[in-house]
Design a protein around this motif. Sequence first.
Motif, PDB file in Angstrom:
ATOM      1  N   TRP A 178      24.455  39.608  43.243  1.00 52.91           N
ATOM      2  CA  TRP A 178      25.150  39.245  43.978  1.00 52.91           C
ATOM      3  C   TRP A 178      25.699  38.677  45.076  1.00 52.91           C
ATOM      4  O   TRP A 178      26.243  37.189  45.693  1.00 52.91           O
ATOM      5  CB  TRP A 178      26.711  40.063  43.353  1.00 52.91           C
ATOM      6  CG  TRP A 178      28.059  39.201  43.199  1.00 52.91           C
ATOM      7  CD1 TRP A 178      28.515  38.470  42.858  1.00 52.91           C
ATOM      8  CD2 TRP A 178      28.822  39.652  44.832  1.00 52.91           C
ATOM      9  NE1 TRP A 178      30.072  37.942  43.484  1.00 52.91           N
ATOM     10  CE2 TRP A 178      29.586  38.743  44.615  1.00 52.91           C
ATOM     11  CE3 TRP A 178      28.530  40.665  45.667  1.00 52.91           C
ATOM     12  CZ2 TRP A 178      31.503  39.329  45.671  1.00 52.91           C
ATOM     13  CZ3 TRP A 178      29.732  40.851  46.938  1.00 52.91           C
ATOM     14  CH2 TRP A 178      30.544  40.161  46.749  1.00 52.91           C
ATOM     15  N   LEU A 179      24.922  39.213  46.354  1.00 50.49           N
ATOM     16  CA  LEU A 179      24.871  38.759  47.607  1.00 50.49           C
ATOM     17  C   LEU A 179      24.957  37.517  47.434  1.00 50.49           C
ATOM     18  O   LEU A 179      24.944  36.753  48.453  1.00 50.49           O
ATOM     19  CB  LEU A 179      24.060  40.087  48.512  1.00 50.49           C
ATOM     20  CG  LEU A 179      25.534  40.809  48.345  1.00 50.49           C
ATOM     21  CD1 LEU A 179      25.391  41.981  49.900  1.00 50.49           C
ATOM     22  CD2 LEU A 179      27.504  40.799  48.957  1.00 50.49           C
TER      23      LEU A 179
ATOM     24  N   ASP B 119      30.660  30.465  41.075  1.00 50.03           N
ATOM     25  CA  ASP B 119      31.976  32.538  41.082  1.00 50.03           C
ATOM     26  C   ASP B 119      32.919  32.289  40.480  1.00 50.03           C
ATOM     27  O   ASP B 119      33.978  32.178  40.229  1.00 50.03           O
ATOM     28  CB  ASP B 119      31.800  32.537  42.633  1.00 50.03           C
ATOM     29  CG  ASP B 119      30.922  32.637  43.756  1.00 50.03           C
ATOM     30  OD1 ASP B 119      30.752  33.799  44.131  1.00 50.03           O
ATOM     31  OD2 ASP B 119      30.192  32.056  44.419  1.00 50.03           O
TER      32      ASP B 119
ATOM     33  N   ASN C 194      35.822  36.926  42.450  1.00 53.79           N
ATOM     34  CA  ASN C 194      35.567  36.695  44.265  1.00 53.79           C
ATOM     35  C   ASN C 194      34.505  38.362  44.172  1.00 53.79           C
ATOM     36  O   ASN C 194      34.406  37.655  44.669  1.00 53.79           O
ATOM     37  CB  ASN C 194      36.960  37.999  44.308  1.00 53.79           C
ATOM     38  CG  ASN C 194      37.954  36.500  45.190  1.00 53.79           C
ATOM     39  OD1 ASN C 194      37.741  35.868  45.064  1.00 53.79           O
ATOM     40  ND2 ASN C 194      39.345  37.455  45.401  1.00 53.79           N
ATOM     41  N   TYR C 195      34.189  38.751  42.762  1.00 51.45           N
ATOM     42  CA  TYR C 195      33.150  39.763  42.325  1.00 51.45           C
ATOM     43  C   TYR C 195      32.097  39.995  41.579  1.00 51.45           C
ATOM     44  O   TYR C 195      31.234  40.572  41.206  1.00 51.45           O
ATOM     45  CB  TYR C 195      34.082  40.860  42.751  1.00 51.45           C
ATOM     46  CG  TYR C 195      34.607  41.180  43.911  1.00 51.45           C
ATOM     47  CD1 TYR C 195      33.912  41.929  44.923  1.00 51.45           C
ATOM     48  CD2 TYR C 195      36.486  41.253  43.600  1.00 51.45           C
ATOM     49  CE1 TYR C 195      35.220  42.181  46.223  1.00 51.45           C
ATOM     50  CE2 TYR C 195      37.310  41.563  44.384  1.00 51.45           C
ATOM     51  CZ  TYR C 195      36.509  41.778  45.705  1.00 51.45           C
ATOM     52  OH  TYR C 195      37.426  42.270  46.875  1.00 51.45           O
TER      53      TYR C 195
ATOM     54  N   THR D 218      29.517  42.224  41.894  1.00 50.49           N
ATOM     55  CA  THR D 218      29.615  43.770  42.713  1.00 50.49           C
ATOM     56  C   THR D 218      31.100  44.335  41.808  1.00 50.49           C
ATOM     57  O   THR D 218      31.581  43.708  41.256  1.00 50.49           O
ATOM     58  CB  THR D 218      29.769  43.513  43.928  1.00 50.49           C
ATOM     59  OG1 THR D 218      29.935  45.117  44.327  1.00 50.49           O
ATOM     60  CG2 THR D 218      31.160  42.804  44.322  1.00 50.49           C
TER      61      THR D 218
ATOM     62  N   GLN E 129      35.849  34.207  50.701  1.00 49.99           N
ATOM     63  CA  GLN E 129      34.352  34.474  51.565  1.00 49.99           C
ATOM     64  C   GLN E 129      35.213  35.775  52.321  1.00 49.99           C
ATOM     65  O   GLN E 129      33.772  36.342  52.207  1.00 49.99           O
ATOM     66  CB  GLN E 129      34.437  33.514  52.663  1.00 49.99           C
ATOM     67  CG  GLN E 129      34.036  31.939  51.372  1.00 49.99           C
ATOM     68  CD  GLN E 129      33.666  31.316  52.452  1.00 49.99           C
ATOM     69  OE1 GLN E 129      35.028  30.510  52.876  1.00 49.99           O
ATOM     70  NE2 GLN E 129      32.482  30.357  52.302  1.00 49.99           N
TER      71      GLN E 129
ATOM     72  N   LYS F  56      36.073  38.885  52.120  1.00 54.65           N
ATOM     73  CA  LYS F  56      36.039  39.634  51.121  1.00 54.65           C
ATOM     74  C   LYS F  56      34.755  40.169  50.785  1.00 54.65           C
ATOM     75  O   LYS F  56      34.107  40.983  51.276  1.00 54.65           O
ATOM     76  CB  LYS F  56      36.808  39.269  49.611  1.00 54.65           C
ATOM     77  CG  LYS F  56      38.446  39.863  49.464  1.00 54.65           C
ATOM     78  CD  LYS F  56      38.987  39.472  48.822  1.00 54.65           C
ATOM     79  CE  LYS F  56      40.692  39.763  48.551  1.00 54.65           C
ATOM     80  NZ  LYS F  56      40.829  39.224  47.406  1.00 54.65           N
ATOM     81  N   GLN F  57      33.914  39.120  50.421  1.00 49.64           N
ATOM     82  CA  GLN F  57      32.176  39.108  50.697  1.00 49.64           C
ATOM     83  C   GLN F  57      32.388  39.388  51.287  1.00 49.64           C
ATOM     84  O   GLN F  57      31.015  40.151  51.384  1.00 49.64           O
ATOM     85  CB  GLN F  57      31.692  37.528  49.924  1.00 49.64           C
ATOM     86  CG  GLN F  57      32.253  37.204  48.635  1.00 49.64           C
ATOM     87  CD  GLN F  57      31.542  36.240  46.980  1.00 49.64           C
ATOM     88  OE1 GLN F  57      31.126  35.391  48.608  1.00 49.64           O
ATOM     89  NE2 GLN F  57      32.016  35.673  46.729  1.00 49.64           N
ATOM     90  N   TYR F  58      32.484  38.898  52.853  1.00 47.78           N
ATOM     91  CA  TYR F  58      31.748  38.923  54.090  1.00 47.78           C
ATOM     92  C   TYR F  58      31.790  40.656  53.776  1.00 47.78           C
ATOM     93  O   TYR F  58      30.224  41.050  54.931  1.00 47.78           O
ATOM     94  CB  TYR F  58      32.486  38.401  54.973  1.00 47.78           C
ATOM     95  CG  TYR F  58      31.991  38.993  56.439  1.00 47.78           C
ATOM     96  CD1 TYR F  58      31.239  38.661  56.855  1.00 47.78           C
ATOM     97  CD2 TYR F  58      32.369  39.702  57.381  1.00 47.78           C
ATOM     98  CE1 TYR F  58      30.638  38.212  58.688  1.00 47.78           C
ATOM     99  CE2 TYR F  58      32.295  40.509  58.599  1.00 47.78           C
ATOM    100  CZ  TYR F  58      31.081  39.717  59.249  1.00 47.78           C
ATOM    101  OH  TYR F  58      30.644  39.890  60.254  1.00 47.78           O
TER     102      TYR F  58
ATOM    103  N   VAL G 164      32.446  43.563  52.283  1.00 44.33           N
ATOM    104  CA  VAL G 164      30.932  43.995  50.965  1.00 44.33           C
ATOM    105  C   VAL G 164      29.873  43.506  51.617  1.00 44.33           C
ATOM    106  O   VAL G 164      29.213  45.095  51.590  1.00 44.33           O
ATOM    107  CB  VAL G 164      31.181  42.650  49.656  1.00 44.33           C
ATOM    108  CG1 VAL G 164      30.626  43.498  48.716  1.00 44.33           C
ATOM    109  CG2 VAL G 164      32.928  43.546  49.580  1.00 44.33           C
ATOM    110  N   ALA G 165      29.286  42.518  52.096  1.00 43.51           N
ATOM    111  CA  ALA G 165      28.013  42.174  52.328  1.00 43.51           C
ATOM    112  C   ALA G 165      27.523  43.235  53.726  1.00 43.51           C
ATOM    113  O   ALA G 165      26.294  43.732  53.847  1.00 43.51           O
ATOM    114  CB  ALA G 165      28.146  41.169  52.988  1.00 43.51           C
TER     115      ALA G 165
END
Lengths: 428, 166
Positions: free
Chosen positions: A206-207, A394, A397-398, A427, B98, B100-102, B104-105
């Motif tokens: 996913w990343l 997307d 968000n996940y 995720t 972005q 939130k993703q940042y 998580v990563a």
Amino acid sequence: MVRALLIFGVALLAASMSYAQNSTPTDQTEQVRVLLERVQQLEKRVTELEARQAQPQAATISAANEPTAQQLPAPQPAQAPAAAGPGPGQHQHEMQEQAATVQQMETHYPSLQIRGFGDVDFSATDLKGTTSGFNLGQLDLHLASALSRKVTYFGELTFNAHPTDYTVEVERNIIRYDYNDYFKISFGRYHTPIGYWNTAFHHGAWLQTTITRPDIVRFGGTFIPIHFVGFLAEGNIPSGGAGLSYNVGVGNGRGNVIFRPGDAGDNNNNRAWVANIYSRPRRFYGLQMGVSGYRDKITLMGRDFREWIADGYLVWTKETPEFLAEFVNVNHRQVLTDISTNSQAFYVQVGYRLPWFDRTLKPYYRYEYTHTPLSEQVFTNQDLQGSTIGMRYDISNYAAFKAEYRYTKREISNPWVNGFFFQTAFTF
Amino acid sequence: MNATKKRVAVVLLTLILLFATFGAPSIAQTTRGGADIAVVVHPETPVSDLSLSEVRQVLLGERQYWNSKLPVVLLIRAPVARERDVVLRVIYQMSEAQFKQYWVAKIFRAEAASPPKIVYSNDMQFELVSGIPGAIAFMDARNIRPGLKVIRVDGHLPGDKDYPLH
């Protein structure tokens, strides 16, 4: 005559009023006086509050920056009893509430957090001997737990589908001690900090923008050692606007099976080392560039090889556009014969987060190239060239959908292969 | 329509299309009205002046310690609050997704153990910043209270002409 009568009437009225006033009881006069004083006090208080509100922000801020005890004047009950501050009981209650809020928000140790990643894939290619169909990809669990203010544990486990069973793999298992931003030391099993991709995306599909990793960092691949068992020191380098950081590590290096690290011990009496230095210039937020070196001695079927890997990369991590480029050279020199080979590989990937549809769409393209010489003795032939073009959507968000078309060719004698690939990655 | 008019029309159309494609304001470019957003820290935090890029470094989790004994504790308002909006737009230059993703990563890369702590009100923010050593938060400059230290950003305090967070 009329004027005289008028003047007389007014004088009479004034006299009567004056009399009436003089006859007002003393207590009423006192009441009026007290009320007037009260009005004056309240007006003064309102004026003070208005003035404070109208103060320039800088004045308020400089007041805030003064020591706490010298700040806002204490409430003045004598001047404004109605506007007095909270009593001691109320103040104590507020302090207790504040302490409870702080305690609630402070990190408690250990504080384990678990996050999962998963993906489901579909592939169809015109390569002879392959079948189209779905596969489960990897189910990945990531663990992070602060054990104290300066000690943290990180772990990553994957569950992998195979034709006859599932395997569980410990991908990463790290305990880290932070001294400060400039020195952090950790022990365990890592993704080897060579280049960018291998430590930027790990096992969470996913990343990453694309469905798969570039071939040089493919899981199960051998071009660079994906995993590393040992210790690692890392941190920032005081470098002003250059924003330099480093990783330096020593470990077991490649194992008997060349794509695996020596999890249960080194297979020769020689440690591998890795060094990675990269820059995130403050002036160009989103830019990162770095170089890495890796040195090891590989023992394969009784023959020793010196391995020297050099990597350089340049990435722009903002998504408008996204740009990733990485180049690797792997040198193998047989100790006995001194025969040396160099294998090279690179990839270039560009993507762009489109401004429409709530910025959920991201088209991308990647070109990758790998060349291994015929005289290479450690690797089997890994030649590859090909293009990948795709779109990431997307859905939340996940979670994301990805669709790709790939046009690739392995080895010169093999035909070009067309393939369509789909993935939903998420995720949780 | 003569040739000159046609040419002008084509140029105008091209400009409109270019503007529609590339002229849409980015996250960082969008500006909104309102008071300045102050960067506030616990009074004992050993900083008083940071550049915008240093503030960004702290918020991105690239600087995690004020000194070797004092870790940074990031506090950020919950979504919809204007303070969060400004922080995401000016400092992170990211959308909500972005951002939130940042994080998580970031945690997945073992670069941080936890994301910023979420605060739901100014009162809560005040209590936490004044109560947790090393805490840093972002507050509407009109709501600043005694007990906090306001950081200069690029040498400016909220209210100054060139203050960047608004």
